[in-house]
Scaffold this active site. Sequence first.
Site, PDB file in Angstrom:
ATOM      1  NE  ARG A   1      43.338  34.812  50.885  1.00 36.77           N
ATOM      2  CZ  ARG A   1      43.632  35.613  50.229  1.00 36.77           C
ATOM      3  NH1 ARG A   1      44.494  36.380  51.009  1.00 36.77           N
ATOM      4  NH2 ARG A   1      43.256  36.114  49.281  1.00 36.77           N
TER       5      ARG A   1
ATOM      6  CB  SER B   1      41.528  31.222  46.110  1.00 35.85           C
ATOM      7  OG  SER B   1      41.829  32.344  45.367  1.00 35.85           O
TER       8      SER B   1
ATOM      9  CD  GLU C   1      41.822  31.434  50.403  1.00 38.89           C
ATOM     10  OE1 GLU C   1      42.516  31.645  49.800  1.00 38.89           O
ATOM     11  OE2 GLU C   1      40.564  31.991  50.366  1.00 38.89           O
TER      12      GLU C   1
HETATM   13  N1  EPU Z   1      47.116  32.638  36.768  1.00 40.95           N
HETATM   14  C1  EPU Z   1      47.477  31.543  35.945  1.00 40.95           C
HETATM   15  N2  EPU Z   1      46.044  30.815  35.559  1.00 40.95           N
HETATM   16  C2  EPU Z   1      44.962  31.409  36.097  1.00 40.95           C
HETATM   17  C3  EPU Z   1      44.826  32.612  36.761  1.00 40.95           C
HETATM   18  C4  EPU Z   1      46.076  32.969  37.269  1.00 40.95           C
HETATM   19  O1  EPU Z   1      48.265  31.294  35.740  1.00 40.95           O
HETATM   20  O2  EPU Z   1      43.918  30.696  35.583  1.00 40.95           O
HETATM   21  C5  EPU Z   1      48.524  33.318  37.311  1.00 40.95           C
HETATM   22  C6  EPU Z   1      48.920  34.697  36.455  1.00 40.95           C
HETATM   23  O3  EPU Z   1      50.320  34.517  36.492  1.00 40.95           O
HETATM   24  C7  EPU Z   1      48.474  35.325  37.375  1.00 40.95           C
HETATM   25  C8  EPU Z   1      48.760  34.810  38.731  1.00 40.95           C
HETATM   26  O4  EPU Z   1      48.410  33.618  38.650  1.00 40.95           O
HETATM   27  O5  EPU Z   1      49.268  36.533  37.328  1.00 40.95           O
HETATM   28  C9  EPU Z   1      47.840  35.494  39.896  1.00 40.95           C
HETATM   29  O6  EPU Z   1      46.466  35.529  39.579  1.00 40.95           O
HETATM   30  P1  EPU Z   1      45.397  36.376  40.314  1.00 40.95           P
HETATM   31  O7  EPU Z   1      45.853  37.908  40.380  1.00 40.95           O
HETATM   32  O8  EPU Z   1      43.980  36.217  39.732  1.00 40.95           O
HETATM   33  O9  EPU Z   1      45.247  35.952  41.859  1.00 40.95           O
HETATM   34  P2  EPU Z   1      45.452  34.692  42.602  1.00 40.95           P
HETATM   35  O10 EPU Z   1      46.961  34.614  43.177  1.00 40.95           O
HETATM   36  O11 EPU Z   1      45.153  33.557  41.773  1.00 40.95           O
HETATM   37  C10 EPU Z   1      45.049  36.000  44.879  1.00 40.95           C
HETATM   38  C11 EPU Z   1      44.137  35.548  45.896  1.00 40.95           C
HETATM   39  C12 EPU Z   1      42.596  36.123  45.641  1.00 40.95           C
HETATM   40  C13 EPU Z   1      42.668  37.462  45.356  1.00 40.95           C
HETATM   41  C14 EPU Z   1      43.559  37.716  44.101  1.00 40.95           C
HETATM   42  C15 EPU Z   1      43.663  39.148  43.635  1.00 40.95           C
HETATM   43  C16 EPU Z   1      44.895  33.930  47.223  1.00 40.95           C
HETATM   44  C17 EPU Z   1      44.664  32.320  47.355  1.00 40.95           C
HETATM   45  N3  EPU Z   1      43.956  34.007  46.476  1.00 40.95           N
HETATM   46  O12 EPU Z   1      44.528  34.974  43.933  1.00 40.95           O
HETATM   47  O13 EPU Z   1      41.711  35.854  46.513  1.00 40.95           O
HETATM   48  O14 EPU Z   1      41.262  37.901  44.960  1.00 40.95           O
HETATM   49  O15 EPU Z   1      44.745  37.135  44.537  1.00 40.95           O
HETATM   50  O16 EPU Z   1      44.408  39.851  44.583  1.00 40.95           O
HETATM   51  O17 EPU Z   1      45.865  34.328  47.686  1.00 40.95           O
HETATM   52  C18 EPU Z   1      40.453  34.101  47.766  1.00 40.95           C
HETATM   53  O18 EPU Z   1      41.040  34.246  48.666  1.00 40.95           O
HETATM   54  O19 EPU Z   1      39.253  33.485  47.852  1.00 40.95           O
HETATM   55  C19 EPU Z   1      40.597  35.042  46.636  1.00 40.95           C
HETATM   56  C20 EPU Z   1      39.844  35.137  45.510  1.00 40.95           C
END
Ligand code: EPU
Length: 338
Positions: free
Chosen positions: A163, A237, A333
Amino acid sequence: MLEKAVSLRSMNTFGLEAKAALYFRIHQKEELSSLWKTNLLQLASPLVLGGGSNIVFKNDYHGLVLHNCLPGREVVSEDPQSVRVRFGAGESWHDCVMFAVSHGWGGVENLSLIPGTIGAAPIQNIGAYGAELKDVFDSLEAFDLESGEVRIFDKDACAFGYRDSYFKREGKGRYCILSVVLKLSKQPVLNISYGDIQATLSEMGIKHPGVKDVSAAVIQIRQSKLPDPKELGNCGSFFKNPMIPRAQYEALKASYPDLKSFPAEGDRVKIPAAWLIEQDGWKGKRIGNTGSHARQALVLVNYGGATGEEVANLADRIAGSVMMRFGVALEREVNILG
Ligand code: EPU
């Protein structure tokens, strides 16, 4: 045409009210050279706005908003393995993905349904489901708002990170991206190992997926988890997933065995910001007109009538309380302006 006192509410996905003192919608790149010749770009603190999906306006913008609406899609070269396509910076990112997918060209299917324009995509090296823009990036053309010159950036010059890019650091605020060239594959190698993609494809009854199927699965997953900005204002995010020293990760993991991790550079470990925020009790919590979303803690939302000030305050409170509890700094972000 130069306009005055234009509301930006419909131009930011958080749906925040803010006015631009001056506003110009760019449809042709020559318009930038003309504006530069009038000295307006040098004098009016230009802010380039794409899809407005990564910005929080705390106040009115007292300078010139350049709304990047540059159109265009053209194949610039191809061989049996790949195709290079140039997109105008104002094209919607998702439309560019759909264009690639409709031709069976691979590389961006995992990035389906990300809001915003393709011109903004390199700035924060958008990513999702195991893919990042940098994997398909070839080059971009940008207008230097300081010198009035047009410059080509290759992948190295963009210095992409998680990012992150040159345009968020040294080059911040200096360029208006005109077009982006992506190198897409005619023999796509699918990446379905991340998260729920494989499971979603199985639920859809698809045994031998192609790029269209992966894109459809990603769209389904995103729609089930992430609020649609048209219904509930948000910027995806709000924070990056923090990268912490391995020793700190091991200590946290000992106290919280369900803590997940992703690989990161060097001796650091990337941990989910959403998990930290949820563990800290913020998930689904509403404060005034804003809050952390009930299905994805990392997404802050506007329940209607929220101000940028309220959103920024909530973000500060969350980051402060996560720091107190876990000793982990959350880096935003999203850009907060004003
Ligand atoms: N999780 C929680 N609580 C929640 C949601 C998630 O504990 O409410 C934990 C779970 O353990 C899950 C982990 O967080 O396994 C990862 O969650 P998720 O796969 O939903 O992805 P993220 O890390 O929260 C990142 C990107 C997203 C992208 C998703 C899917 C960043 C900052 N965000 O989110 O990108 O869509 O992975 O690949 O890296 C964005 O940048 O705006 C964005 C939406």
